[in-house]
Design an enzyme around this catalytic site. Sequence first.
Site, PDB file in Angstrom:
ATOM      1  N   SER A   1      -0.676  13.124  34.669  1.00 50.56           N
ATOM      2  CA  SER A   1       0.340  12.984  33.620  1.00 50.56           C
ATOM      3  C   SER A   1       1.702  13.395  34.158  1.00 50.56           C
ATOM      4  CB  SER A   1      -0.020  13.841  32.396  1.00 50.56           C
ATOM      5  OG  SER A   1      -0.227  15.183  32.776  1.00 50.56           O
TER       6      SER A   1
ATOM      7  N   ASN B   1      -5.594  23.838  28.684  1.00 42.78           N
ATOM      8  CA  ASN B   1      -5.677  23.326  27.312  1.00 42.78           C
ATOM      9  C   ASN B   1      -4.765  24.082  26.346  1.00 42.78           C
ATOM     10  OD1 ASN B   1      -7.532  21.738  28.519  1.00 42.78           O
ATOM     11  ND2 ASN B   1      -9.328  22.602  27.489  1.00 42.78           N
TER      12      ASN B   1
ATOM     13  N   THR C   1      20.673  -5.561  -6.672  1.00 41.55           N
ATOM     14  CA  THR C   1      19.240  -5.297  -6.739  1.00 41.55           C
ATOM     15  C   THR C   1      18.592  -6.662  -6.566  1.00 41.55           C
ATOM     16  OG1 THR C   1      19.148  -5.589  -9.128  1.00 41.55           O
ATOM     17  CG2 THR C   1      19.519  -3.352  -8.351  1.00 41.55           C
ATOM     18  N   HIS C   2      17.435  -6.700  -5.949  1.00 47.36           N
ATOM     19  CA  HIS C   2      16.786  -7.970  -5.598  1.00 47.36           C
ATOM     20  C   HIS C   2      17.715  -8.868  -4.790  1.00 47.36           C
ATOM     21  CE1 HIS C   2      13.828  -6.916  -8.749  1.00 47.36           C
ATOM     22  NE2 HIS C   2      14.903  -6.524  -9.421  1.00 47.36           N
TER      23      HIS C   2
ATOM     24  N   SER D   1      28.052 -14.363  22.717  1.00 45.51           N
ATOM     25  CA  SER D   1      26.932 -15.239  23.056  1.00 45.51           C
ATOM     26  C   SER D   1      27.237 -15.892  24.390  1.00 45.51           C
ATOM     27  CB  SER D   1      26.785 -16.301  21.973  1.00 45.51           C
ATOM     28  OG  SER D   1      26.226 -17.476  22.517  1.00 45.51           O
TER      29      SER D   1
ATOM     30  N   LYS E   1      31.069 -16.077  19.027  1.00 44.60           N
ATOM     31  CA  LYS E   1      30.120 -15.157  18.404  1.00 44.60           C
ATOM     32  C   LYS E   1      30.475 -13.683  18.598  1.00 44.60           C
ATOM     33  CE  LYS E   1      26.773 -16.015  16.446  1.00 44.60           C
ATOM     34  NZ  LYS E   1      25.443 -16.483  16.796  1.00 44.60           N
TER      35      LYS E   1
ATOM     36  N   ASN F   1      27.981 -10.854  17.779  1.00 44.86           N
ATOM     37  CA  ASN F   1      26.657 -10.558  17.232  1.00 44.86           C
ATOM     38  C   ASN F   1      26.442  -9.052  17.069  1.00 44.86           C
ATOM     39  OD1 ASN F   1      25.967 -13.297  17.245  1.00 44.86           O
ATOM     40  ND2 ASN F   1      25.391 -13.183  19.403  1.00 44.86           N
TER      41      ASN F   1
ATOM     42  N   GLU G   1      20.885  -4.743  15.432  1.00 41.09           N
ATOM     43  CA  GLU G   1      19.593  -5.444  15.509  1.00 41.09           C
ATOM     44  C   GLU G   1      18.593  -4.648  16.338  1.00 41.09           C
ATOM     45  OE1 GLU G   1      20.258  -9.983  15.985  1.00 41.09           O
ATOM     46  OE2 GLU G   1      22.137  -9.028  16.492  1.00 41.09           O
TER      47      GLU G   1
ATOM     48  N   TYR H   1     -10.897  20.315  23.270  1.00 40.03           N
ATOM     49  CA  TYR H   1      -9.961  19.470  24.011  1.00 40.03           C
ATOM     50  C   TYR H   1     -10.678  18.263  24.613  1.00 40.03           C
ATOM     51  CZ  TYR H   1      -6.672  17.811  27.520  1.00 40.03           C
ATOM     52  OH  TYR H   1      -5.844  17.015  28.268  1.00 40.03           O
TER      53      TYR H   1
ATOM     54  N   GLN I   1      -4.109  13.976  26.398  1.00 43.32           N
ATOM     55  CA  GLN I   1      -3.026  13.893  27.378  1.00 43.32           C
ATOM     56  C   GLN I   1      -2.083  12.730  27.043  1.00 43.32           C
ATOM     57  OE1 GLN I   1      -3.437  14.851  31.651  1.00 43.32           O
ATOM     58  NE2 GLN I   1      -3.307  12.655  31.992  1.00 43.32           N
TER      59      GLN I   1
ATOM     60  N   LYS J   1       1.694  12.779  24.860  1.00 46.03           N
ATOM     61  CA  LYS J   1       3.087  12.974  25.285  1.00 46.03           C
ATOM     62  C   LYS J   1       3.815  11.656  25.541  1.00 46.03           C
ATOM     63  CE  LYS J   1       1.289  15.995  28.098  1.00 46.03           C
ATOM     64  NZ  LYS J   1       0.073  16.248  27.270  1.00 46.03           N
TER      65      LYS J   1
END
Length: 738
Positions: free
Chosen positions: A43, A139, A184-185, A307, A313, A315, A320, A347, A352, A355
Amino acid sequence: MPTRNKSQGASPPSSATAAKPWEHAKSGEGSGSDPLAASFVESLSYDTRLYAADIFGSLAHAAMLESVGLISRSDQDAITSGLAEIKSEIESAMHGPGGVAGWAGWKVELEDVHMCIESALIAKIGDAGRKLHTGRSRNDQVALDLRLWLRDAAVTMTIAIDDLLSAFRTVAKGQGEIVLPGYTHMQRAQPITVGAEMNAWHAMFTRDRHLINNLCASNLTDCPLGSGALAGSVLPLDREMTASALGFSSPSASSIDSTASRDEALDLLYTLARTSMHLSRLAEQWIIYATTEFGFLTLDERFTTGSSMMPQKRNPDMLELIRGRCGGIYGHLMALLTICKGLPIGYNRDLQEDKRHVFAAYDTVLECVRMAARIVATVKFTPERIRVAGGGLDRGHLDATVLAEQLVNAAVPFRTAHQVVGALVQLCDSTGRTSLQQLKPNELIEALKSRNLEWARVDAAAIIGMLGAENVVRAYASHGHAGTGRGGYKQTMPRAAEQGAGGVGGAGGVGSAGGLPTVAPVTKRHAPAIVPVKQPVHEPALPSQIAPTNTPAIVTIPTASPQEGRPGTPILRKGHSRATSIDSPNVEPEATVLFADDDTNGAATVSQFNQRLIAAYVEVGRTLDDLPYTEEFIRMCELASATEAGMNEHAVFRRLQNIRKAGKLPPIGRASSRAPRLSEAEEGWLANAVVETVGSLGQRDQLPFTTRFDILLNRFNESTGRSLSPHDLWRVVAKLAK
Ligand code: ARG
């Protein structure tokens, strides 16, 4: 999901042929003799960032072994200085070209950070080093290290969220009165203000901040050290002692559970997942707002991309990516939940894998929060567009609900008022009128009459006169409403000082005065209580392996630092790397360019900001040494529009120091506060601690508004039983340096 990027951590397992020093029971060759097996089991490629936690834990363990008579004082001294040497070797390697992987002691055949450090210690000090693992297993060691790391990660994350909160407050302050259609909606509903929207995000992320704080306050309180492999030990280990030395409230209740569970890591992952979900909502909202159709805001050029094909563009890629990365974070949470599912008690090596997910999720969310803070701090809402988008603010009858409520004020039952207004909306629509404001008073009277409401005493002209989005947002009156008047964001959006948040308007970050009473400041709970005097190396695993608090230079692109980078993080372009944090002694913020790829533009911005800052400094009128952690400091930052300039408090303070060094800071009368009087011993302790932290008293200016300072303050207060404020402690430090 995290990739197995060996270049991230230790060297590749090429030398993996040695027998592992702990595989004595094997008659044949150990797992180290097969390169694939060696690389499969290790690890080290991702756990080196636990090195400081590991050493911190070992120091406390050695002190405990000595105190119960299991090792001698001279063994303990040898362990202490050996570990101190190892720590500084690792840290000096970290500043070199190879990063943390540059330390020669990382040997992949030793599997992990724990065995590498122990084996380097044995190589340095011989038999005393062989005694360190008495009563301990990897451990309980790894369970401890991860907890120590989580505590510090929570501090760093809290500080990053504070900066985001501060950015929302800045937008609310500067652009809060702009009126927006509320949805709303995704259908137009009622008018709101930019300040109200900021208040909404602020409330959301404040909850995340509390969640992460509570993680430390309530879930990270017991210490696994001394649990051994699973069953504890026949040796007279003093688990209370190590628990308190390491800043925990008690030793864990079950040695089996505390080596076999990863609930606290899961808690962090959930916290990160929720924060990330909130970020994705913000991102989505503003991506929509930034469309041509909406055009409610423009994002700073730095946070949009062009772009390769379409020249026009802009963007919203950063948003995003923030939205998209949320998916990966959920993945990490699900991964660890699934890893833990069905695990037999005790354990298992499956653990392991924890992480990978914790580190990857943390790095990603931290970066997203920091990115979001910059996007928010620089956003420009566009009232001229908002007024015309979708045919104008009167489209969608945003004021219909308020018209019904005005009828309620004239004693019309709400359901009936709702019907009346529904009919009026229809009337407008069928007669080509876009707004209820275009109704004639007698049309309102007629609508009431047709429902036998002629008794209702309404001043029809006055009611119609109060319609329109701009009027409605001024009329909202209920607590927490979305308008501009009393009870709205101006009152209910807590100021930083009230919630313990840092950033402009804040009182200096985690651990500073004024935190919510129910949420213990994260650093408070883990200031090491005993180790100080005897042992030189004992601060929590904070400084460099954990990402620093926000860096001031917006142009900075993080290096692929093995300590915190996601695999493939781009290389440094300009400014300083994140590995040199504001907590790091060698950072010179003045050398970084504020904003912009364009240097001329950047330089102009720097000098304009400096001018604003000098003016603000003169205006608040406190000497530089007397400023940190005061209301005046906050006001100065606000006056200089520091957040908008991408400057946090630390950066502002350093900037002023640089201006002073350049002889450009006008002299200000006298300090308005004095350093509290301390005993000689306390001053000695503090002077030592400052030297330990930043190298010398002369370097004290690196301290204000950093996690290091918070830790110093907590350590000082815990060790002395005092409760100095950040400002008081700073005054003493400044005095000592003179
Ligand atoms: N690197 C390991 C981990 O992260 C250490 C524990 C190994 N323990 C053992 N019994 N093999 O979990």
